[in-house]
Design an enzyme around this catalytic site. Structure first.
Site, PDB file in Angstrom:
ATOM      1  N   HIS A 138      46.535  37.991  40.145  1.00 56.05           N
ATOM      2  CA  HIS A 138      47.014  37.843  38.783  1.00 56.05           C
ATOM      3  C   HIS A 138      47.914  38.992  38.330  1.00 56.05           C
ATOM      4  O   HIS A 138      47.582  40.158  38.505  1.00 56.05           O
ATOM      5  CB  HIS A 138      45.835  37.735  37.826  1.00 56.05           C
ATOM      6  CG  HIS A 138      44.960  36.543  38.079  1.00 56.05           C
ATOM      7  ND1 HIS A 138      45.464  35.268  38.188  1.00 56.05           N
ATOM      8  CD2 HIS A 138      43.617  36.427  38.250  1.00 56.05           C
ATOM      9  CE1 HIS A 138      44.478  34.422  38.406  1.00 56.05           C
ATOM     10  NE2 HIS A 138      43.343  35.104  38.456  1.00 56.05           N
TER      11      HIS A 138
ATOM     12  N   CYS B  46      36.841  27.809  43.112  1.00 52.12           N
ATOM     13  CA  CYS B  46      38.022  27.833  43.986  1.00 52.12           C
ATOM     14  C   CYS B  46      37.795  27.176  45.339  1.00 52.12           C
ATOM     15  O   CYS B  46      38.722  26.591  45.898  1.00 52.12           O
ATOM     16  CB  CYS B  46      38.537  29.266  44.130  1.00 52.12           C
ATOM     17  SG  CYS B  46      39.136  29.917  42.543  1.00 52.12           S
TER      18      CYS B  46
ATOM     19  N   ASP C 283      39.374  33.444  48.651  1.00 53.09           N
ATOM     20  CA  ASP C 283      39.120  34.455  47.618  1.00 53.09           C
ATOM     21  C   ASP C 283      37.928  35.381  47.879  1.00 53.09           C
ATOM     22  O   ASP C 283      37.158  35.673  46.955  1.00 53.09           O
ATOM     23  CB  ASP C 283      38.929  33.773  46.257  1.00 53.09           C
ATOM     24  CG  ASP C 283      40.158  33.002  45.800  1.00 53.09           C
ATOM     25  OD1 ASP C 283      41.171  32.999  46.525  1.00 53.09           O
ATOM     26  OD2 ASP C 283      40.100  32.395  44.718  1.00 53.09           O
TER      27      ASP C 283
ATOM     28  N   LYS D 278      47.746  33.269  44.692  1.00 47.89           N
ATOM     29  CA  LYS D 278      47.780  32.246  43.651  1.00 47.89           C
ATOM     30  C   LYS D 278      47.463  32.849  42.292  1.00 47.89           C
ATOM     31  O   LYS D 278      46.724  33.825  42.185  1.00 47.89           O
ATOM     32  CB  LYS D 278      46.799  31.113  43.966  1.00 47.89           C
ATOM     33  CG  LYS D 278      45.353  31.559  44.125  1.00 47.89           C
ATOM     34  CD  LYS D 278      44.487  30.416  44.629  1.00 47.89           C
ATOM     35  CE  LYS D 278      43.059  30.823  44.866  1.00 47.89           C
ATOM     36  NZ  LYS D 278      42.312  31.191  43.676  1.00 47.89           N
TER      37      LYS D 278
END
Length: 193
Positions: free
Chosen positions: A53, A140, A9, A98
């Site tokens: 997202h 994360c 990320d 994700k």
């Protein structure tokens, strides 16, 4: 068998100036790039994860509680979801998205464009050892490292190539990773925002 680097990320929204910025994120992006350039043979494979997202429901809060809900971040199609410019992605072989429609912290919850999950991709490439780096140490990165260990990979977190949100949550994360047999090197970047 082979080793792999998992970059977690390292996206604009998680670096300085982003909607959910972690202090030191841009420095971590640059540090990962330096490691890839200076040690080209250290990892047989390099993969990355992205928070990605669409509509993650209660994961976005208004107002957020910063425990279960967060400000809007890494929305598909926005610059916030892109990798930070300091991260050299030339060696990244696969990206695992994700959290499209639910909260997702671990890279092992993600999938590549063809639907393959991270664990299957690593096994298909004969990976047995992983190094985990990225943002954030206490969220994360922690979740990805714990899942890597659960999946049977020998797991190391290169803490000096991670950025953390806060000392208290980082201490909890480090204890959890240590308890799961994850090896840790260095210290995470923890700075006041």
């Amino acid at each position: 068998m082979a080793n792999a680097l998992i970059i977690v990320d390292v996206q604009n929204d998680f670096c300085e100036g982003g909607s959910l910025a972690v202090a030191g994120g841009a420095g971590v992006a640059a540090g990962i790039s330096r490691s890839l350039a200076s040690e080209p043979d250290r990892w047989a494979h390099v993969v990355a994860t992205k928070d990605y997202h669409v509509d993650p429901g209660a994961h976005f809060g208004d107002p957020p509680d910063f425990v279960e809900s967060w400000p809007r971040h890494c929305v598909v199609g926005t610059t916030g979801s892109e990798f930070h410019r300091e991260l050299d992605t030339a060696r990244v072989e696969a990206i695992f998205h994700k959290g499209e429609h639910a909260a997702a912290y671990s890279g092992f919850e993600g999938h590549a464009d063809d639907g393959e999950c991270l664990a299957d991709w690593l096994r298909r490439h004969d990976v047995d050892r992983v190094d985990v780096v990225g943002i954030a140490t206490d969220h994360c990165v922690r979740a990805t490292a714990l899942d890597a260990a659960r999946e049977g990979f020998a797991t190391t977190v290169l803490l000096e190539l991670t950025a953390a949100v806060a000392p208290a949550t980082t201490d909890v994360a480090v204890r959890a990773m240590d308890g799961a047999g994850v090896i840790m090197h260095g210290q995470p970047v923890i700075r006041a925002a």
